[in-house]
Motif scaffolding. Structure first.
Motif, PDB file in Angstrom:
ATOM      1  N   VAL A 126       9.291  -3.145  -5.504  1.00 20.34           N
ATOM      2  CA  VAL A 126       9.984  -4.230  -4.808  1.00 20.34           C
ATOM      3  C   VAL A 126      10.690  -5.129  -5.809  1.00 20.34           C
ATOM      4  O   VAL A 126      11.863  -5.485  -5.638  1.00 20.34           O
ATOM      5  N   ARG A 127       9.986  -5.489  -6.877  1.00 16.79           N
ATOM      6  CA  ARG A 127      10.564  -6.384  -7.881  1.00 16.79           C
ATOM      7  C   ARG A 127      11.793  -5.761  -8.535  1.00 16.79           C
ATOM      8  O   ARG A 127      12.848  -6.391  -8.636  1.00 16.79           O
ATOM      9  N   ALA A 128      11.680  -4.517  -8.978  1.00 12.09           N
ATOM     10  CA  ALA A 128      12.779  -3.867  -9.693  1.00 12.09           C
ATOM     11  C   ALA A 128      13.957  -3.589  -8.758  1.00 12.09           C
ATOM     12  O   ALA A 128      15.114  -3.877  -9.098  1.00 12.09           O
ATOM     13  N   SER A 156      17.558   1.453   1.568  1.00 10.50           N
ATOM     14  CA  SER A 156      16.493   1.085   0.627  1.00 10.50           C
ATOM     15  C   SER A 156      15.941  -0.310   0.928  1.00 10.50           C
ATOM     16  O   SER A 156      14.729  -0.536   0.868  1.00 10.50           O
ATOM     17  N   LEU A 157      16.822  -1.255   1.268  1.00 11.04           N
ATOM     18  CA  LEU A 157      16.366  -2.609   1.589  1.00 11.04           C
ATOM     19  C   LEU A 157      15.523  -2.617   2.866  1.00 11.04           C
ATOM     20  O   LEU A 157      14.532  -3.347   2.975  1.00 11.04           O
ATOM     21  N   VAL A 158      15.914  -1.803   3.832  1.00  8.08           N
ATOM     22  CA  VAL A 158      15.140  -1.697   5.072  1.00  8.08           C
ATOM     23  C   VAL A 158      13.768  -1.090   4.788  1.00  8.08           C
ATOM     24  O   VAL A 158      12.733  -1.582   5.259  1.00  8.08           O
ATOM     25  N   GLU A 170       2.115 -13.335  -5.240  1.00  8.56           N
ATOM     26  CA  GLU A 170       2.004 -13.959  -6.558  1.00  8.56           C
ATOM     27  C   GLU A 170       3.028 -13.372  -7.529  1.00  8.56           C
ATOM     28  O   GLU A 170       3.039 -12.171  -7.796  1.00  8.56           O
ATOM     29  N   GLY A 171       3.899 -14.215  -8.017  1.00  4.02           N
ATOM     30  CA  GLY A 171       4.917 -13.795  -8.978  1.00  4.02           C
ATOM     31  C   GLY A 171       6.088 -13.044  -8.378  1.00  4.02           C
ATOM     32  O   GLY A 171       6.988 -12.630  -9.114  1.00  4.02           O
ATOM     33  N   LEU A 172       6.116 -12.874  -7.058  1.00  2.00           N
ATOM     34  CA  LEU A 172       7.189 -12.101  -6.431  1.00  2.00           C
ATOM     35  C   LEU A 172       8.204 -12.964  -5.702  1.00  2.00           C
ATOM     36  O   LEU A 172       9.086 -12.433  -5.028  1.00  2.00           O
ATOM     37  N   ALA A 173       8.092 -14.273  -5.800  1.00  4.02           N
ATOM     38  CA  ALA A 173       9.042 -15.148  -5.109  1.00  4.02           C
ATOM     39  C   ALA A 173      10.491 -14.839  -5.474  1.00  4.02           C
ATOM     40  O   ALA A 173      11.346 -14.730  -4.588  1.00  4.02           O
ATOM     41  N   PRO A 174      10.830 -14.675  -6.777  1.00 10.41           N
ATOM     42  CA  PRO A 174      12.220 -14.334  -7.106  1.00 10.41           C
ATOM     43  C   PRO A 174      12.650 -12.990  -6.523  1.00 10.41           C
ATOM     44  O   PRO A 174      13.807 -12.835  -6.099  1.00 10.41           O
ATOM     45  N   ALA A 175      11.741 -12.013  -6.494  1.00 12.78           N
ATOM     46  CA  ALA A 175      12.080 -10.698  -5.948  1.00 12.78           C
ATOM     47  C   ALA A 175      12.323 -10.769  -4.442  1.00 12.78           C
ATOM     48  O   ALA A 175      13.264 -10.161  -3.919  1.00 12.78           O
TER      49      ALA A 175
END
Length: 479
Positions: A126-128, A156-158, A170-175
């Motif tokens: 998700v992040r990448a 891919s987004l779906v 946790e830590g995924l807010a920017p992603a």
């Protein structure tokens, strides 16, 4: 989950040994051999992506009758273990040019991975993927590189959105913010694409995840999507965008300036369509035929409902800076146009438009008055005068404002005395003073006669002992 002694897993690990995405692709360095080496290097990388996607599909299988492949059926060892984690880091470091050059194959592999990852392990993908997707959508249209690229990116987004519930925030807010931004920008570029409906649903999922994680910058993307929806005039996209904005503004993490801008946009749209709904000339300056008033009334009702919902549902702290002056400035032309229509020929559509205008005006005044409690008399008088000036500048709108202020103040929704709200003067009391002064000047000047509802409101204010109401009425009777 481990896959010790799994020969299929070993075969799949080899298939996922992709070109080193963290380094410049071979085709960028092979200038001496012209376009041949460039094309060969790019084709080799794309073939590697396709082979990996095919290997995953072969491993997890597909349901009969074209059903989607089973989810979560691979383990990390199937995907290469630590080498897969390194590959995800390389994916996250891709710039837009290199990611676009890889074409749909990159995103088809992302779809395959999103479907096959073990339960509870999608964070890295998700992040990448969200990061690279946003980079790709921050430049020229993707169709210029490959016509099939937007479709693959949307898929891919779906698919990724369906795994967000398993990801730790946790830590995924920017992603999460990147995933939402990429979805919104892709919708803005192709609002009528076959995949737009699915991407709308995915965008909401990304938005909810981003809100829960405390992501910032969501308002900017929503407002940009609103601009695109207004420009292309695609009603489903406009409706969806306002749904996103209502969700955003109802959250405690919404930024005050975003709420202010959204409320301003809603009142501007409502005021514009209410003014157009008034009977009159329908020609447009560009010579094109204009829509009939009933169509504008339908759009006006849509925007009025948006404003009312957002103003009521927004958390109280965010309403402290409610843009009443901007709201009245947007509504004043509609009040003038409808006032002229009433004098010319009253109709059912005009009555409906007046009702909508009154509801928006009342909610705007109520939200602004309820935001503050104790004020210095001199400061508040100046404040109220500045806030109501846009509508008071139009003589045809003054009576409309005064009448609705009386009815709203008599309803008891606004505190009118110090005892109700603490020390100082309330905004409600200052608005009452404005309403009474308008009644006096307008009625004495013969410009306005109170309607039955407004007379009842004035009687209620006198009966409950509203500040200055009874003395002022006695003064009128004795003059």
């Amino acid at each position: 989950r481990r896959c010790d002694g799994n020969p299929d897993g070993q075969r799949l690990m080899q298939a996922l040994v992709l070109p080193d995405l963290a380094r410049p692709p071979p085709w960028r360095d092979s200038r001496s051999q012209g376009g041949t080496a460039s094309s060969a290097g790019q084709d080799a990388c794309i073939q590697g992506l396709q082979a990996a996607a095919a290997a995953i599909a072969a491993k997890i299988g597909a349901g009969g009758g074209g059903a989607p492949a089973a989810r979560g059926t691979l383990c990390l060892e199937d995907l290469g273990g630590d080498r897969f984690e390194v590959w995800l880091q390389q994916l996250a470091s891709l710039d837009a040019v290199r990611a676009i050059a890889l074409g749909p194959s990159l995103w088809e592999l992302v779809v395959a991975l999103a479907r096959s990852l073990p339960h509870g392990t999608p964070e890295g993908l998700v992040r990448a993927s969200a990061t690279v997707a946003l980079r790709c959508l921050s430049g020229p249209p993707l169709e210029e590189a490959n016509a099939a690229l937007p479709t693959a990116l949307a898929a891919s987004l779906v698919e990724l959105s369906s795994r967000l519930g398993e990801a730790s925030s946790e830590g995924l807010a920017p992603a999460f913010c990147s995933g939402f931004a990429a979805s919104a920008r892709l919708l803005a570029r192709a609002p009528t694409a076959p995949w737009a409906v699915m991407l709308c649903k995915a965008s909401e999922t990304w938005l909810h995840a981003a809100q829960a994680a405390g992501s910032q910058g969501l308002g900017t993307e929503c407002l940009a999507l609103l601009d695109a929806a207004n420009a292309c005039r695609v009603m489903p996209l406009l409706n969806f965008t306002w749904r996103l904005l209502k969700t955003l503004c109802a959250g405690s993490a919404c930024e005050p300036h975003v709420l202010r801008t959204v409320l301003q946009r809603a009142t501007e749209a409502a005021g514009e369509h209410l003014a157009l709904a008034a009977p009159g000339p329908t020609g447009r300056q560009d010579g094109k035929a204009e829509a009939p008033p009933d169509n504008f009334l339908h759009l006006a009702a849509f925007h009025c409902a948006n404003f009312i919902r957002i103003a009521r549902d927004a958390p109280a702290p965010l309403r402290e800076d409610f843009p009443l002056r901007l709201a009245l400035a947007a509504l004043a032309p509609a009040a003038v146009a409808l006032n002229v229509s009433v004098r010319a020929a009253r109709s059912e559509s005009v009555d409906r438009a007046l009702d909508l205008l009154g509801k928006v005006l009342s909610i705007a005044v109520e939200s602004w008055a309820a935001a503050g409690k104790g004020y210095d008399v001199g400061v508040l008088a100046s404040d109220v005068e500045a806030e109501t000036a846009p509508m008071l500048a139009h003589p045809a709108a003054v009576a409309f404002l005064a009448g609705h202020l009386l009815v709203l103040l008599a309803s008891g929704k606004l505190p009118l005395s110090v005892a109700e709200s603490g020390p100082g003067v309330t905004r409600g009391e200052a608005l009452l003073d404005v309403a009474l002064r308008l009644v006096e000047t307008q009625c004495r000047g013969g410009h306005w006669r109170l309607a039955a509802e407004e007379l009842e409101a004035l009687a209620v204010l006198v009966a409950v002992g509203a500040p200055r109401a009874r003395p002022l009425l006695l003064e009128w009777l004795g003059s």
